[in-house]
Scaffold this motif. Structure first.
Motif, PDB file in Angstrom:
ATOM      1  N   GLU A 245       0.820  -1.204   0.000  1.00 43.11           N
ATOM      2  CA  GLU A 245       0.000   0.000   0.000  1.00 43.11           C
ATOM      3  C   GLU A 245       0.857   1.258   0.000  1.00 43.11           C
ATOM      4  O   GLU A 245       0.506   2.258  -0.615  1.00 43.11           O
ATOM      5  CB  GLU A 245      -0.943   0.040   1.209  1.00 43.11           C
ATOM      6  CG  GLU A 245      -1.985  -1.058   1.260  1.00 43.11           C
ATOM      7  CD  GLU A 245      -1.475  -2.279   1.998  1.00 43.11           C
ATOM      8  OE1 GLU A 245      -0.738  -2.126   2.987  1.00 43.11           O
ATOM      9  OE2 GLU A 245      -1.808  -3.392   1.573  1.00 43.11           O
ATOM     10  N   VAL A 246       1.977   1.212   0.688  1.00 40.99           N
ATOM     11  CA  VAL A 246       2.857   2.380   0.743  1.00 40.99           C
ATOM     12  C   VAL A 246       3.410   2.682  -0.643  1.00 40.99           C
ATOM     13  O   VAL A 246       3.388   3.821  -1.093  1.00 40.99           O
ATOM     14  CB  VAL A 246       4.008   2.155   1.744  1.00 40.99           C
ATOM     15  CG1 VAL A 246       5.052   3.246   1.630  1.00 40.99           C
ATOM     16  CG2 VAL A 246       3.460   2.084   3.152  1.00 40.99           C
ATOM     17  N   TRP A 247       3.904   1.657  -1.325  1.00 41.32           N
ATOM     18  CA  TRP A 247       4.486   1.897  -2.651  1.00 41.32           C
ATOM     19  C   TRP A 247       3.412   2.299  -3.655  1.00 41.32           C
ATOM     20  O   TRP A 247       3.696   3.067  -4.572  1.00 41.32           O
ATOM     21  CB  TRP A 247       5.268   0.700  -3.143  1.00 41.32           C
ATOM     22  CG  TRP A 247       6.439   0.375  -2.271  1.00 41.32           C
ATOM     23  CD1 TRP A 247       6.733  -0.832  -1.720  1.00 41.32           C
ATOM     24  CD2 TRP A 247       7.462   1.269  -1.819  1.00 41.32           C
ATOM     25  NE1 TRP A 247       7.868  -0.737  -0.961  1.00 41.32           N
ATOM     26  CE2 TRP A 247       8.332   0.546  -1.001  1.00 41.32           C
ATOM     27  CE3 TRP A 247       7.707   2.633  -2.018  1.00 41.32           C
ATOM     28  CZ2 TRP A 247       9.444   1.119  -0.397  1.00 41.32           C
ATOM     29  CZ3 TRP A 247       8.827   3.205  -1.409  1.00 41.32           C
ATOM     30  CH2 TRP A 247       9.677   2.445  -0.612  1.00 41.32           C
ATOM     31  N   ASN A 248       2.187   1.810  -3.476  1.00 39.58           N
ATOM     32  CA  ASN A 248       1.100   2.225  -4.364  1.00 39.58           C
ATOM     33  C   ASN A 248       0.684   3.668  -4.109  1.00 39.58           C
ATOM     34  O   ASN A 248       0.083   4.299  -4.974  1.00 39.58           O
ATOM     35  CB  ASN A 248      -0.111   1.302  -4.217  1.00 39.58           C
ATOM     36  CG  ASN A 248       0.167  -0.071  -4.770  1.00 39.58           C
ATOM     37  OD1 ASN A 248       1.029  -0.249  -5.619  1.00 39.58           O
ATOM     38  ND2 ASN A 248      -0.550  -1.062  -4.278  1.00 39.58           N
ATOM     39  N   SER A 249       0.997   4.187  -2.919  1.00 45.01           N
ATOM     40  CA  SER A 249       0.590   5.551  -2.597  1.00 45.01           C
ATOM     41  C   SER A 249       1.644   6.584  -2.992  1.00 45.01           C
ATOM     42  O   SER A 249       1.454   7.764  -2.766  1.00 45.01           O
ATOM     43  CB  SER A 249       0.281   5.677  -1.102  1.00 45.01           C
ATOM     44  OG  SER A 249       1.473   5.579  -0.354  1.00 45.01           O
ATOM     45  N   LEU A 250       2.754   6.136  -3.577  1.00 41.53           N
ATOM     46  CA  LEU A 250       3.796   7.067  -4.016  1.00 41.53           C
ATOM     47  C   LEU A 250       3.790   7.207  -5.528  1.00 41.53           C
ATOM     48  O   LEU A 250       3.620   6.228  -6.252  1.00 41.53           O
ATOM     49  CB  LEU A 250       5.181   6.578  -3.569  1.00 41.53           C
ATOM     50  CG  LEU A 250       5.484   6.651  -2.089  1.00 41.53           C
ATOM     51  CD1 LEU A 250       6.873   6.089  -1.819  1.00 41.53           C
ATOM     52  CD2 LEU A 250       5.392   8.065  -1.579  1.00 41.53           C
ATOM     53  N   ASN A 251       3.979   8.426  -5.984  1.00 39.93           N
ATOM     54  CA  ASN A 251       4.103   8.706  -7.413  1.00 39.93           C
ATOM     55  C   ASN A 251       5.526   9.144  -7.704  1.00 39.93           C
ATOM     56  O   ASN A 251       6.068  10.005  -7.010  1.00 39.93           O
ATOM     57  CB  ASN A 251       3.146   9.825  -7.842  1.00 39.93           C
ATOM     58  CG  ASN A 251       1.704   9.433  -7.690  1.00 39.93           C
ATOM     59  OD1 ASN A 251       1.343   8.285  -7.879  1.00 39.93           O
ATOM     60  ND2 ASN A 251       0.877  10.389  -7.337  1.00 39.93           N
ATOM     61  N   TYR A 252       6.124   8.560  -8.732  1.00 38.31           N
ATOM     62  CA  TYR A 252       7.475   8.924  -9.162  1.00 38.31           C
ATOM     63  C   TYR A 252       7.377   9.846 -10.362  1.00 38.31           C
ATOM     64  O   TYR A 252       6.629   9.579 -11.303  1.00 38.31           O
ATOM     65  CB  TYR A 252       8.253   7.657  -9.530  1.00 38.31           C
ATOM     66  CG  TYR A 252       9.603   7.918 -10.145  1.00 38.31           C
ATOM     67  CD1 TYR A 252      10.673   8.321  -9.358  1.00 38.31           C
ATOM     68  CD2 TYR A 252       9.808   7.767 -11.506  1.00 38.31           C
ATOM     69  CE1 TYR A 252      11.919   8.546  -9.920  1.00 38.31           C
ATOM     70  CE2 TYR A 252      11.044   7.991 -12.071  1.00 38.31           C
ATOM     71  CZ  TYR A 252      12.090   8.383 -11.272  1.00 38.31           C
ATOM     72  OH  TYR A 252      13.326   8.609 -11.837  1.00 38.31           O
ATOM     73  N   LYS A 253       8.105  10.945 -10.325  1.00 34.78           N
ATOM     74  CA  LYS A 253       8.121  11.894 -11.437  1.00 34.78           C
ATOM     75  C   LYS A 253       9.568  12.156 -11.842  1.00 34.78           C
ATOM     76  O   LYS A 253      10.405  12.482 -11.005  1.00 34.78           O
ATOM     77  CB  LYS A 253       7.445  13.204 -11.048  1.00 34.78           C
ATOM     78  CG  LYS A 253       5.985  13.032 -10.720  1.00 34.78           C
ATOM     79  CD  LYS A 253       5.358  14.327 -10.284  1.00 34.78           C
ATOM     80  CE  LYS A 253       3.905  14.078  -9.893  1.00 34.78           C
ATOM     81  NZ  LYS A 253       3.266  15.255  -9.338  1.00 34.78           N
ATOM     82  N   ASP A 254       9.846  11.996 -13.127  1.00 37.31           N
ATOM     83  CA  ASP A 254      11.178  12.197 -13.671  1.00 37.31           C
ATOM     84  C   ASP A 254      11.195  13.512 -14.444  1.00 37.31           C
ATOM     85  O   ASP A 254      10.474  13.670 -15.421  1.00 37.31           O
ATOM     86  CB  ASP A 254      11.533  11.027 -14.592  1.00 37.31           C
ATOM     87  CG  ASP A 254      12.938  11.112 -15.144  1.00 37.31           C
ATOM     88  OD1 ASP A 254      13.646  12.083 -14.836  1.00 37.31           O
ATOM     89  OD2 ASP A 254      13.325  10.190 -15.882  1.00 37.31           O
ATOM     90  N   TYR A 255      12.024  14.451 -13.996  1.00 37.34           N
ATOM     91  CA  TYR A 255      12.131  15.757 -14.638  1.00 37.34           C
ATOM     92  C   TYR A 255      13.448  15.911 -15.395  1.00 37.34           C
ATOM     93  O   TYR A 255      14.026  16.984 -15.436  1.00 37.34           O
ATOM     94  CB  TYR A 255      11.985  16.879 -13.611  1.00 37.34           C
ATOM     95  CG  TYR A 255      10.616  16.936 -13.000  1.00 37.34           C
ATOM     96  CD1 TYR A 255       9.512  17.275 -13.757  1.00 37.34           C
ATOM     97  CD2 TYR A 255      10.420  16.632 -11.663  1.00 37.34           C
ATOM     98  CE1 TYR A 255       8.246  17.331 -13.201  1.00 37.34           C
ATOM     99  CE2 TYR A 255       9.158  16.688 -11.091  1.00 37.34           C
ATOM    100  CZ  TYR A 255       8.083  17.044 -11.869  1.00 37.34           C
ATOM    101  OH  TYR A 255       6.830  17.084 -11.302  1.00 37.34           O
ATOM    102  N   TYR A 256      13.934  14.836 -15.987  1.00 41.90           N
ATOM    103  CA  TYR A 256      15.143  14.768 -16.810  1.00 41.90           C
ATOM    104  C   TYR A 256      16.414  14.962 -15.998  1.00 41.90           C
ATOM    105  O   TYR A 256      17.279  14.113 -16.021  1.00 41.90           O
ATOM    106  CB  TYR A 256      15.078  15.772 -17.966  1.00 41.90           C
ATOM    107  CG  TYR A 256      16.167  15.558 -18.996  1.00 41.90           C
ATOM    108  CD1 TYR A 256      16.103  14.493 -19.874  1.00 41.90           C
ATOM    109  CD2 TYR A 256      17.251  16.406 -19.080  1.00 41.90           C
ATOM    110  CE1 TYR A 256      17.096  14.273 -20.814  1.00 41.90           C
ATOM    111  CE2 TYR A 256      18.260  16.199 -20.005  1.00 41.90           C
ATOM    112  CZ  TYR A 256      18.174  15.137 -20.872  1.00 41.90           C
ATOM    113  OH  TYR A 256      19.162  14.917 -21.787  1.00 41.90           O
ATOM    114  N   LEU A 257      16.569  16.057 -15.283  1.00 42.30           N
ATOM    115  CA  LEU A 257      17.781  16.293 -14.506  1.00 42.30           C
ATOM    116  C   LEU A 257      17.610  15.974 -13.034  1.00 42.30           C
ATOM    117  O   LEU A 257      18.582  15.853 -12.303  1.00 42.30           O
ATOM    118  CB  LEU A 257      18.244  17.747 -14.659  1.00 42.30           C
ATOM    119  CG  LEU A 257      18.600  18.177 -16.076  1.00 42.30           C
ATOM    120  CD1 LEU A 257      19.017  19.637 -16.086  1.00 42.30           C
ATOM    121  CD2 LEU A 257      19.681  17.306 -16.664  1.00 42.30           C
ATOM    122  N   LEU A 258      16.365  15.863 -12.573  1.00 35.46           N
ATOM    123  CA  LEU A 258      16.085  15.479 -11.202  1.00 35.46           C
ATOM    124  C   LEU A 258      14.793  14.682 -11.175  1.00 35.46           C
ATOM    125  O   LEU A 258      14.031  14.677 -12.127  1.00 35.46           O
ATOM    126  CB  LEU A 258      15.988  16.707 -10.284  1.00 35.46           C
ATOM    127  CG  LEU A 258      14.880  17.715 -10.583  1.00 35.46           C
ATOM    128  CD1 LEU A 258      13.713  17.473  -9.653  1.00 35.46           C
ATOM    129  CD2 LEU A 258      15.415  19.115 -10.379  1.00 35.46           C
TER     130      LEU A 258
END
Length: 85
Positions: free
Chosen positions: A40-53
């Motif tokens: 549930e914890v990992w499902n509640s996190l969103n990963y966003k890639d902004y190319y440099l960070l």
């Protein structure tokens, strides 16, 4: 000629920063020792890639949990730091 060298160095630094941008797995490894890892914890996190960070945010509140760049990840949200349940 000097401008071309400076441009080449800048392009190289941007490329290097992109290649060292932390993946979601690197964020998980930084966060995992600090919390009890459940699906549930990992499902509640969103990963966003902004190319440099890259950043992870909570799906519910949208709060910034961790941020990373150039191969390092830091925990931003105090609720996810060591010692917090």
């Amino acid at each position: 000629m000097k401008k071309i060298v400076i441009l080449a160095i800048l392009v190289g630094l941007v490329y290097l920063a992109h290649r060292l941008n932390p993946s979601f797995d690197m964020h998980k490894r930084k966060i995992a020792p600090n919390i009890a890892v459940t699906s549930e914890v990992w499902n509640s996190l969103n990963y966003k890639d902004y190319y440099l960070l890259s950043v992870t945010t909570t799906a519910v509140r949208g709060a910034l949990v961790s941020a990373g760049g150039v191969g390092t990840v830091g925990i931003i949200d105090k609720e996810w730091e060591p010692g917090n349940p």
